[in-house]
Enzyme design. Structure first.
Site, PDB file in Angstrom:
ATOM      1  N   ASN A 184       4.692  -1.283  -2.793  1.00  0.00           N
ATOM      2  CA  ASN A 184       4.072  -2.611  -2.867  1.00  0.00           C
ATOM      3  C   ASN A 184       4.840  -2.940  -3.661  1.00  0.00           C
ATOM      4  OD1 ASN A 184       2.066  -3.728  -4.835  1.00  0.00           O
ATOM      5  ND2 ASN A 184       0.175  -3.476  -3.576  1.00  0.00           N
TER       6      ASN A 184
ATOM      7  N   GLY B 276      -8.692   4.735  -1.632  1.00  0.00           N
ATOM      8  CA  GLY B 276      -7.774   5.228  -2.974  1.00  0.00           C
ATOM      9  C   GLY B 276      -8.349   5.801  -4.028  1.00  0.00           C
ATOM     10  N   THR B 277      -9.292   4.426  -5.170  1.00  0.00           N
ATOM     11  CA  THR B 277     -10.377   6.148  -5.542  1.00  0.00           C
ATOM     12  C   THR B 277     -10.902   7.081  -5.386  1.00  0.00           C
ATOM     13  OG1 THR B 277     -10.697   3.816  -7.443  1.00  0.00           O
ATOM     14  CG2 THR B 277     -12.042   5.045  -7.558  1.00  0.00           C
TER      15      THR B 277
ATOM     16  N   LYS C 149      -2.108  -8.758  -0.350  1.00  0.00           N
ATOM     17  CA  LYS C 149      -3.099  -8.066  -0.752  1.00  0.00           C
ATOM     18  C   LYS C 149      -4.138  -9.155  -1.913  1.00  0.00           C
ATOM     19  CE  LYS C 149      -5.400  -4.497  -2.935  1.00  0.00           C
ATOM     20  NZ  LYS C 149      -4.488  -2.457  -3.104  1.00  0.00           N
TER      21      LYS C 149
ATOM     22  N   CYS D 126      -3.316  -8.252  -8.608  1.00  0.00           N
ATOM     23  CA  CYS D 126      -3.551  -7.520 -10.142  1.00  0.00           C
ATOM     24  C   CYS D 126      -4.348  -8.767 -10.782  1.00  0.00           C
ATOM     25  CB  CYS D 126      -2.350  -6.663 -10.096  1.00  0.00           C
ATOM     26  SG  CYS D 126      -2.760  -4.925 -11.286  1.00  0.00           S
TER      27      CYS D 126
ATOM     28  N   THR E 123      -8.664  -4.327  -7.248  1.00  0.00           N
ATOM     29  CA  THR E 123     -10.086  -4.839  -8.072  1.00  0.00           C
ATOM     30  C   THR E 123     -10.381  -5.804  -8.560  1.00  0.00           C
ATOM     31  OG1 THR E 123      -8.077  -4.330  -9.642  1.00  0.00           O
ATOM     32  CG2 THR E 123      -9.298  -2.452  -8.062  1.00  0.00           C
TER      33      THR E 123
END
Lengths: 298, 260
Positions: free
Chosen positions: A101, A265-266, A166, A132, A194
């Site tokens: 990434n 992910g989370t 992304k 991000c 996010t």
């Protein structure tokens, strides 16, 4: 093409199954590699790497909220050279499909990361993190079709590796952004990053050192599903869908919305086995259904 | 009990209420399934309270190979665990042991263990290990509730006396400035007390080794997410000013940490 029953093509990259580790929570592996085998997954997208080390944001960096988590890690990383020499090499040697990434302050940073990653035999694809919310200018490219097209084209010029881009969860014009990414030479879309969020504590002060952060977890799921569904209609690029996926049922929702693969992910935080359990469930379903490869992805 | 940290594991553990302590603390027993950790390590438990697991320090080991933790009623983890406990065969997913444990003292050293009432339980296994290893150990605990602390009774059963003091920070200061201070000091307390212990040790010409157990918000617990940074007093590389509490900690040499 892989013979694995749940194998999928994500552009020019064949994944043994459609479950990927999302960039971020898995970091560069940490002790997760002692708890499960990343090689059992379709791919591992490493935490963002810049040309040089970044220190990250001041603490606190995480705040649990109803339905999710707000993080402001600030992309702490040891720099791409350390990532390639350490976790990328180790994970690839262990049989994992490694995706780097790439992060940066400007296009030159992204290009530099991509150029160095492309020189590594351990890297199978590059994901450009243009979305991000936790660093200054983190969303500069991910909201402007012209800017992101220029960035993707510049990276495309230095590597033949598959490029995943992304995108943020709620850009001003999602379809235009996705088309710009495709036309500039990307191989796939990663949806979504996010959602910018502010976790205030009872005194009205932020619970994060960086004040605001990015929301992930179950609360993000319907937002991500909308992004996946809209992009699937507007561009013919494979999509890796992510946002609040905790179970195989959640993964199937993303596949039904048009994703080719899903990223977890989370969910790793409360259940380190979440991704491998979802992959096993989808694998079992593919075997028992006797469906052709990728059939579940549409 | 071992000082050597084992590899962590993931397991679904049976849970049960092991005892209530004057309605203040509840001891929750976890069944076997995880390797036994070293003193100072922690276990992550998915209590079902949101997207993050809860880090627990082990209160004591159990004869069946499991362990127990102490929780305070009223918090969200306690409420979530209570809901689980109402099920017919309650289990939780847990993983561990994790983190860097308290380092063992050198041979012949004298140890001081200091905590406030709320953190004394996290030193029980350390004190037991020291006592089993024949290390002379003095235990002081400060603040309200020490007299009723379950840890104090457990240690008394093991033949270790806990000295109750009004306040742990002053007691640590007095112990460090004594004519013959301990060789190794272990502190588990609120951050102000940890910072004070670090300052005192830093000011001493021949300070004992002081180790502190920090408490910060964590997400992964395995050193992956970088969500639990602890500022370092003297980072080797200024581009890496933080350590991870879950991996390089939660136990640090006091002088390693920049408290602010």
């Amino acid at each position: 093409m892989s013979d694995a029953p749940a194998a999928v093509d994500v552009g020019r990259l064949v994944l043994k199954n459609p479950v990927v580790l999302a960039s971020g929570p898995f970091g560069f592996g940490g002790r997760y590699v002692e708890l499960f085998d990343p090689a059992r997954l379709g791919a591992v997208v490493l935490k963002g790497a810049a040309p040089v080390p970044w220190p990250g944001n001041p603490p606190p960096r995480v705040a649990a909220v109803d339905g999710g988590l707000v993080n402001a890690i600030g992309l702490e990383n040891p720099g791409i050279d350390a990532v390639l020499a350490g976790p990328a090499r180790a994970l690839a040697a262990a049989g994992a499909t490694v995706v780097v990434n790439a992060i940066g302050h400007d296009a030159a940073d992204f290009v530099e990361v991509a150029r160095r990653a492309a020189d590594s035999p351990d890297v199978r694809a590059i994901e450009l993190n243009v979305s991000c919310p936790n660093v200054p200018d983190g969303l500069r490219y991910g909201t402007d079709p012209g800017a992101v097209a220029g960035l993707v084209a510049a990276v495309r010029a230095v590597t033949r590796l598959p490029l995943w881009v992304k995108l943020p969860p709620t850009p001003p014009d999602r379809a235009a952004l996705a088309r710009a990414v495709r036309d500039a030479g990307a191989d796939a879309l990663s949806l979504v990053n996010t959602l910018p969020a502010l976790p205030l504590g009872p005194t009205g002060r932020s619970r994060l050192g960086a004040w605001a952060g990015g929301l992930s977890g179950p609360a993000l799921r319907p937002v991500a599903l909308l992004a996946v569904a809209e992009c699937a209609r507007s561009v013919d690029l494979p999509i890796i869908g992510m946002g609040g996926i905790e179970t195989a049922e959640h993964a199937r929702l993303f596949l039904a919305a048009g994703a080719r693969a899903v990223a977890v992910g989370t969910a790793l935080f409360r259940n380190p086995l979440a991704a491998v359990e979802i992959a096993a469930a989808l694998d079992d379903a593919a075997v028992h259904a006797g469906r052709p490869k990728q059939d579940h992805a549409r | 009990m071992t000082w050597r940290p084992p590899a962590p594991a993931v397991a679904d553990l049976a849970i049960a209420v092991a005892g209530r302590r004057r309605a203040r603390d509840v001891e929750i027993a976890f069944g076997p399934g995880l390797p036994e950790g070293a003193p100072g390590q922690f276990v992550m438990v998915d209590t079902g309270d949101g997207v993050l697991p809860t880090p627990f320090s082990v209160f004591r080991d159990r004869p069946d190979g499991g362990f127990s933790v102490l929780i305070r009623p009223g918090g969200r983890p306690a409420a979530a665990l209570s809901a689980r406990l109402r099920g017919s065969r309650p289990t939780v997913r847990a993983f561990g042991p994790l983190g860097r444990p308290f380092p063992p003292p050198p041979p012949g050293a004298r140890a001081l263990c200091a905590a406030d009432a709320g953190h004394l339980s996290s030193l029980v296994r350390l004190v037991q290990a020291l006592a089993q290893g024949a290390t002379p150990v003095r235990v002081i605990a400060g603040g309200e509730g020490v007299a009723r602390a379950p840890a104090r009774r457990v240690l008394a059963d093991a033949g270790v006396r806990v000295e109750a003091v009004p306040e742990v920070t002053a007691a640590v200061a007095a112990a460090l400035s004594a004519a013959t201070p301990a060789d190794v000091v272990y502190v588990a307390a609120p951050v102000d007390a940890l910072a004070h212990a670090a300052r005192l040790a830093g000011d001493m010409a021949a300070a004992p080794a002081v180790y502190v157990a920090v408490e910060v918000a964590m997400a992964c617990g395995v050193g992956a997410c970088f969500g639990c940074p602890v500022a370092l007093a003297r980072p080797e590389d200024p581009r890496h000013p933080y350590a991870r509490a879950c991996t390089e900690g939660p136990v640090f040499a006091a002088q390693e940490v920049r408290f602010s």
